[in-house]
Design an enzyme around this catalytic site. Structure first.
Site, PDB file in Angstrom:
ATOM      1  N   LYS A  86       0.843  -1.206   0.000  1.00  0.00           N
ATOM      2  CA  LYS A  86       0.000   0.000   0.000  1.00  0.00           C
ATOM      3  C   LYS A  86       0.877   1.254   0.000  1.00  0.00           C
ATOM      4  CE  LYS A  86      -4.338  -1.730   0.786  1.00  0.00           C
ATOM      5  NZ  LYS A  86      -5.337  -2.363   1.549  1.00  0.00           N
TER       6      LYS A  86
ATOM      7  N   LYS B   8      -2.453  -7.870  -8.690  1.00  0.00           N
ATOM      8  CA  LYS B   8      -3.572  -8.435  -7.920  1.00  0.00           C
ATOM      9  C   LYS B   8      -4.792  -7.527  -8.025  1.00  0.00           C
ATOM     10  CE  LYS B   8      -4.796  -7.758  -3.569  1.00  0.00           C
ATOM     11  NZ  LYS B   8      -5.794  -8.024  -2.528  1.00  0.00           N
TER      12      LYS B   8
ATOM     13  N   LYS C 156      -9.573  -3.422  -4.668  1.00  0.00           N
ATOM     14  CA  LYS C 156     -10.427  -2.229  -4.742  1.00  0.00           C
ATOM     15  C   LYS C 156      -9.576  -0.973  -4.722  1.00  0.00           C
ATOM     16  CE  LYS C 156     -13.445  -4.686  -1.788  1.00  0.00           C
ATOM     17  NZ  LYS C 156     -12.854  -4.896  -0.460  1.00  0.00           N
TER      18      LYS C 156
HETATM   19  N1  AQP Z   1      -7.297 -10.461  -6.260  1.00  0.00           N
HETATM   20  C1  AQP Z   1      -7.711 -11.322  -5.349  1.00  0.00           C
HETATM   21  N2  AQP Z   1      -7.650 -12.648  -5.612  1.00  0.00           N
HETATM   22  C2  AQP Z   1      -8.097 -13.561  -4.707  1.00  0.00           C
HETATM   23  N3  AQP Z   1      -8.631 -13.219  -3.521  1.00  0.00           N
HETATM   24  C3  AQP Z   1      -8.716 -11.905  -3.223  1.00  0.00           C
HETATM   25  N4  AQP Z   1      -9.197 -11.258  -2.156  1.00  0.00           N
HETATM   26  C4  AQP Z   1      -9.048  -9.920  -2.341  1.00  0.00           C
HETATM   27  N5  AQP Z   1      -8.478  -9.681  -3.526  1.00  0.00           N
HETATM   28  C5  AQP Z   1      -8.259 -10.895  -4.114  1.00  0.00           C
HETATM   29  C6  AQP Z   1      -9.775 -11.906  -0.992  1.00  0.00           C
HETATM   30  O1  AQP Z   1     -11.048 -11.317  -0.741  1.00  0.00           O
HETATM   31  C7  AQP Z   1     -11.285 -11.358   0.661  1.00  0.00           C
HETATM   32  C8  AQP Z   1     -11.773 -10.030   1.120  1.00  0.00           C
HETATM   33  O2  AQP Z   1     -10.790  -9.050   0.850  1.00  0.00           O
HETATM   34  P1  AQP Z   1     -10.871  -7.642   1.554  1.00  0.00           P
HETATM   35  O3  AQP Z   1     -11.806  -6.774   0.822  1.00  0.00           O
HETATM   36  O4  AQP Z   1     -11.167  -7.787   2.979  1.00  0.00           O
HETATM   37  O5  AQP Z   1      -9.426  -7.092   1.530  1.00  0.00           O
HETATM   38  P2  AQP Z   1      -8.352  -7.131   0.466  1.00  0.00           P
HETATM   39  O6  AQP Z   1      -7.725  -8.450   0.388  1.00  0.00           O
HETATM   40  O7  AQP Z   1      -7.433  -6.038   0.830  1.00  0.00           O
HETATM   41  O8  AQP Z   1      -9.167  -6.829  -0.864  1.00  0.00           O
HETATM   42  P3  AQP Z   1      -8.934  -5.609  -1.726  1.00  0.00           P
HETATM   43  O9  AQP Z   1      -9.844  -5.532  -2.846  1.00  0.00           O
HETATM   44  O10 AQP Z   1      -7.483  -5.628  -2.075  1.00  0.00           O
HETATM   45  O11 AQP Z   1      -9.331  -4.441  -0.728  1.00  0.00           O
HETATM   46  P4  AQP Z   1      -8.614  -3.080  -0.442  1.00  0.00           P
HETATM   47  O12 AQP Z   1      -8.078  -2.594  -1.735  1.00  0.00           O
HETATM   48  O13 AQP Z   1      -9.695  -2.218   0.113  1.00  0.00           O
HETATM   49  O14 AQP Z   1      -7.546  -3.368   0.568  1.00  0.00           O
HETATM   50  C9  AQP Z   1      -9.986 -11.794   1.328  1.00  0.00           C
HETATM   51  O15 AQP Z   1     -10.095 -13.164   1.707  1.00  0.00           O
HETATM   52  C10 AQP Z   1      -8.953 -11.637   0.253  1.00  0.00           C
HETATM   53  O16 AQP Z   1      -7.898 -12.579   0.364  1.00  0.00           O
END
Ligand code: AQP
Length: 327
Positions: free
Chosen positions: A112, A193, A196
């Site tokens: 990040k 990856k 969001k």
């Molecule tokens: N690209 C991905 N491939 C597989 N699994 C994913 N997950 C997230 N991105 C991928 C899984 O989704 C679950 C919930 O994720 P989250 O929203 O709690 O947090 P994150 O992993 O940080 O997802 P984002 O989209 O990357 O959110 P932001 O950008 O807000 O931090 C988790 O089980 C995660 O592994």
């Protein structure tokens, strides 16, 4: 009976990575014997959200997404993280036994920063709150995508630090990854990856022009359709494969590898992806609309979920307080 728990942040609209890496496995797991807890991580979202109305709307949207995709709230406890304030107490207890070095090694924090996010203390201590979420329910298994494995290992470490200081209080959780590596780490439109916060995501319920326009942004190159290509290096093929049965997957892969006259171009892959995605989520998309039109059912599910989750977390919190001398 095992306890299975996981969470998702309401930081935006759930995307294909969330679905294939997590949500679909959460829903499938509810068919297994055990107790199932899924929470909407709104405390976590506050590390980046400065939009109260948007955050509230995203929480409702995540709840509607789970229910629309088939989560049965009788089989699983669906709740808002902030309805269980005991996790913030457990967070403090864990913070007091966790070294700074552990958090400094977190890949997700470093990623990040590398993407230009201005870190706050909440983002830095995110893995402690996540560990508290997991340990507060005596979780045995935590189904997550690959990006969360390190955080899970940190939760195991923190449980160990606390237990070795104060006796056996916290249960050691195990991560559970999708069997397919393709699902465990879904690429975003730019090939990194899907996330969001990276703006490279594809909302699972996108349709029509929005869906086509997002799919048109998937990274490609200038190679002609006739040129033979290794399908495993193509983001478009990776995304499309998530929706295809093995026979159709093999067909596309073979045509790409062979190249020559009549070989599919990137436009063909994009059109098939839009069609497959639209068909896969169409029924759930309709159900989501109905749920959002009448919030009563969603609120009832979340309120009931909070009661069930809170009674479990209170017992664990009390156990921890008493072990370390605060009761
Ligand atoms: N690209 C991905 N491939 C597989 N699994 C994913 N997950 C997230 N991105 C991928 C899984 O989704 C679950 C919930 O994720 P989250 O929203 O709690 O947090 P994150 O992993 O940080 O997802 P984002 O989209 O990357 O959110 P932001 O950008 O807000 O931090 C988790 O089980 C995660 O592994």
């Amino acid at each position: 009976m095992p306890t299975i728990l996981s969470g998702i942040q309401p930081t935006g609209r759930p995307h294909l990575g969330n679905y294939f890496g997590a949500i679909r496995h959460h829903i499938a797991a509810t068919a297994e014997p055990g107790e199932h807890f899924y929470f909407i991580a709104d405390y976590h979202a506050l590390t980046s959200s400065r939009d109260p109305a948007g955050l509230r709307a995203n929480v409702v949207d995540v709840a509607a997404t789970y229910l629309a995709l088939g989560l049965d709230p009788e089989r699983a406890v669906l709740f808002r993280q902030s309805d269980v304030p005991e996790v913030t107490e457990i967070t403090w207890l864990l913070a007091c036994v966790t070294g700074m070095g552990l958090l400094e090694r977190a890949h997700s924090f470093k990623d990040k920063l590398a993407h230009g996010l201005k870190p706050n203390v909440g983002l830095f201590t995110y893995p402690i709150l996540m560990a508290a979420d997991i340990l507060a329910y005596d979780s045995d298994f935590v189904p997550v995508g690959r990006d969360q494995v390190q955080h899970l290992e940190m939760a195991q470490d923190m449980a160990g630090y606390f237990n070795s200081a104060f006796g056996e209080v916290f249960k050691r959780p195990e991560p559970r990854l999708p069997e397919s590596e393709r699902e465990a780490k879904v690429p975003g439109l730019d090939g990194q990856k899907m996330s969001k916060s990276y703006g490279n995501d594809l909302w699972i319920f996108a349709e029509g022009k929005e869906l086509k326009s997002r799919i048109n942004q998937v990274v490609t190159d200038s190679r002609a359709p006739e040129e033979p290509k290794d399908p495993s290096g193509l983001v478009l093929f990776e995304l499309l494969s998530l929706f295809l049965d093995p026979a159709e997957q093999a067909h596309w892969a073979e045509r790409l590898r062979r190249g020559g006259p009549g070989a599919p171009g990137y436009g063909h892959l994009k059109a098939r992806l839009a069609e497959a995605m639209d068909a896969a989520f169409q029924p759930a998309r309709q159900r989501r609309r109905e749920l959002l039109a009448d919030r009563g059912e969603l609120e009832r599910v979340l309120t009931r979920g909070a009661e069930r989750a809170r009674s479990r977390a209170r017992a664990v919190r009390d156990r921890a307080l008493s072990a370390c001398g605060l009761r």
